[in-house]
Design a protein around this motif. Structure first.
Motif, PDB file in Angstrom:
ATOM      1  N   ASP A 164      36.580  29.699  52.521  1.00 54.59           N
ATOM      2  CA  ASP A 164      37.359  30.726  52.257  1.00 54.59           C
ATOM      3  C   ASP A 164      38.652  30.341  51.216  1.00 54.59           C
ATOM      4  OD1 ASP A 164      38.586  29.301  53.946  1.00 54.59           O
ATOM      5  OD2 ASP A 164      39.399  30.904  55.375  1.00 54.59           O
ATOM      6  N   TRP A 165      38.193  29.481  50.221  1.00 58.69           N
ATOM      7  CA  TRP A 165      39.304  29.023  49.490  1.00 58.69           C
ATOM      8  C   TRP A 165      39.751  30.104  48.414  1.00 58.69           C
ATOM      9  CZ3 TRP A 165      38.601  26.882  44.396  1.00 58.69           C
ATOM     10  CH2 TRP A 165      37.424  27.198  43.764  1.00 58.69           C
ATOM     11  N   ILE A 166      38.789  30.914  48.034  1.00 63.05           N
ATOM     12  CA  ILE A 166      39.047  31.996  46.801  1.00 63.05           C
ATOM     13  C   ILE A 166      38.716  33.279  47.200  1.00 63.05           C
ATOM     14  CG2 ILE A 166      36.895  31.296  46.040  1.00 63.05           C
ATOM     15  CD1 ILE A 166      38.303  31.526  43.188  1.00 63.05           C
ATOM     16  N   PRO A 167      39.439  34.336  46.939  1.00 66.14           N
ATOM     17  CA  PRO A 167      38.845  35.548  47.222  1.00 66.14           C
ATOM     18  C   PRO A 167      37.827  36.094  46.438  1.00 66.14           C
ATOM     19  CG  PRO A 167      41.467  35.295  46.675  1.00 66.14           C
ATOM     20  CD  PRO A 167      40.652  34.264  46.273  1.00 66.14           C
ATOM     21  N   THR A 168      36.855  36.648  47.280  1.00 59.57           N
ATOM     22  CA  THR A 168      35.699  37.258  46.467  1.00 59.57           C
ATOM     23  C   THR A 168      35.821  38.087  45.078  1.00 59.57           C
ATOM     24  OG1 THR A 168      34.850  37.484  48.555  1.00 59.57           O
ATOM     25  CG2 THR A 168      33.448  38.340  47.049  1.00 59.57           C
ATOM     26  N   GLU A 169      36.866  38.776  45.116  1.00 60.06           N
ATOM     27  CA  GLU A 169      37.095  39.342  43.847  1.00 60.06           C
ATOM     28  C   GLU A 169      37.443  38.744  42.759  1.00 60.06           C
ATOM     29  OE1 GLU A 169      40.953  39.666  46.344  1.00 60.06           O
ATOM     30  OE2 GLU A 169      38.858  39.939  46.779  1.00 60.06           O
ATOM     31  N   LYS A 170      37.991  37.323  42.842  1.00 57.01           N
ATOM     32  CA  LYS A 170      38.181  36.434  41.821  1.00 57.01           C
ATOM     33  C   LYS A 170      37.167  35.564  41.361  1.00 57.01           C
ATOM     34  CE  LYS A 170      43.131  37.043  42.300  1.00 57.01           C
ATOM     35  NZ  LYS A 170      44.569  36.338  42.353  1.00 57.01           N
ATOM     36  N   LEU A 171      35.959  35.669  41.934  1.00 53.78           N
ATOM     37  CA  LEU A 171      35.007  34.604  41.891  1.00 53.78           C
ATOM     38  C   LEU A 171      34.436  34.931  40.258  1.00 53.78           C
ATOM     39  CD1 LEU A 171      32.687  34.774  45.119  1.00 53.78           C
ATOM     40  CD2 LEU A 171      34.377  32.848  44.128  1.00 53.78           C
ATOM     41  N   HIS A 172      34.543  36.094  39.967  1.00 55.59           N
ATOM     42  CA  HIS A 172      33.870  36.356  38.390  1.00 55.59           C
ATOM     43  C   HIS A 172      34.823  35.418  37.394  1.00 55.59           C
ATOM     44  CE1 HIS A 172      37.340  39.143  38.619  1.00 55.59           C
ATOM     45  NE2 HIS A 172      37.398  39.174  37.438  1.00 55.59           N
TER      46      HIS A 172
END
Length: 246
Positions: free
Chosen positions: A183-191
């Motif tokens: 959970d180190w990075i939000p899903t909405e910022k993976l792009h």
């Protein structure tokens, strides 16, 4: 009855019964088997006629830079001395003590260093405390990707060379990349991250493929699975295979 037989041997003959005697051979206690007896008046006071004396002697061991584990330092003629024989040698064998950070490999020194994923991708500055009390600063510059298990070296920071103590081997660093939690990075910022990394492989999904799900591996479940297989194999070996007949 006592009498001397040979050099330093005392024979004791004792009659046990008429016509029966017992003979016992022992080492002469006065000459200690040497065949020579020194008159007490003529005996040397420090050794009391033993011809040798016990004494303590301090040997200074000089360990040269670069000497290795198991290497020997010999003091010739410093062993036990006895009359009529050459004195032996005292041999010192080096036993290298393990270090919690550094591992020696001939003239080189190897160490492991953990770095975070952001450091492996974006660069870092790290310090290393050497065994002689100095601090080294190492730098990985932005754009220089450090892979897990990647090794780099620093010249002249290893072990001193025995043939030339002013020269040293390599300090080898084995980098271990520590990945973040799930959970180190939000899903909405993976792009945003995906746009910076090399493109991933695309797979054509067809109807004949079985879609399965990846789950975390539980070591206890894996151990139970292996024990179950071992039990079934043991049952088959003991019971054999039953033939099905009508």
């Amino acid at each position: 009855m006592y009498h001397i037989k040979g050099r330093g041997i005392r024979v004791h003959v004792e009659q046990l019964a008429p016509g029966m005697v017992q003979q016992i051979q022992t080492m002469c206690s006065e000459c200690r088997g040497e065949g020579q007896r020194i008159n007490p008046k003529d005996r040397c006071k420090p050794c009391n006629g033993n011809k040798v004396v016990r004494e303590k002697k301090i040997l200074e061991v000089h360990i040269k830079k670069g000497m290795k584990d198991g290497q020997k330092i010999v003091f010739h003629g410093e062993g036990d001395q006895e009359p009529g024989s050459e004195p032996g040698d005292v041999v010192i064998v080096l036993d290298q003590r393990k270090h919690k950070v550094f591992q020696r490999q001939e003239d080189n020194v190897i160490m492991k260093m953990e770095i975070r994923l952001v450091e492996a991708l974006c660069g870092f500055k790290k310090t290393i405390e050497t065994m002689d009390g100095r601090t080294l600063l190492i730098t990985s510059y932005p754009g220089e990707v450090i892979k897990h298990g990647h090794m780099k070296s620093i010249q002249n920071e290893g072990m001193p060379l025995q043939r030339d103590p002013f020269e040293k081997g390599l300090l080898i660093i084995n980098f271990l990349v520590v990945f973040p939690d799930n959970d180190w990075i939000p899903t909405e910022k993976l792009h945003l991250l995906e746009a910076l990394l090399p493109s991933r492989e695309e797979v054509m999904v067809t109807d004949d493929m079985d879609i399965v799900e990846l789950v975390e591996l539980d070591p206890r479940e894996q151990s139970r699975h292996y024990r179950g297989e071992a039990y079934q194999d043991d049952e088959r070996q003991r019971g054999g295979v039953q033939c099905q007949t009508s």
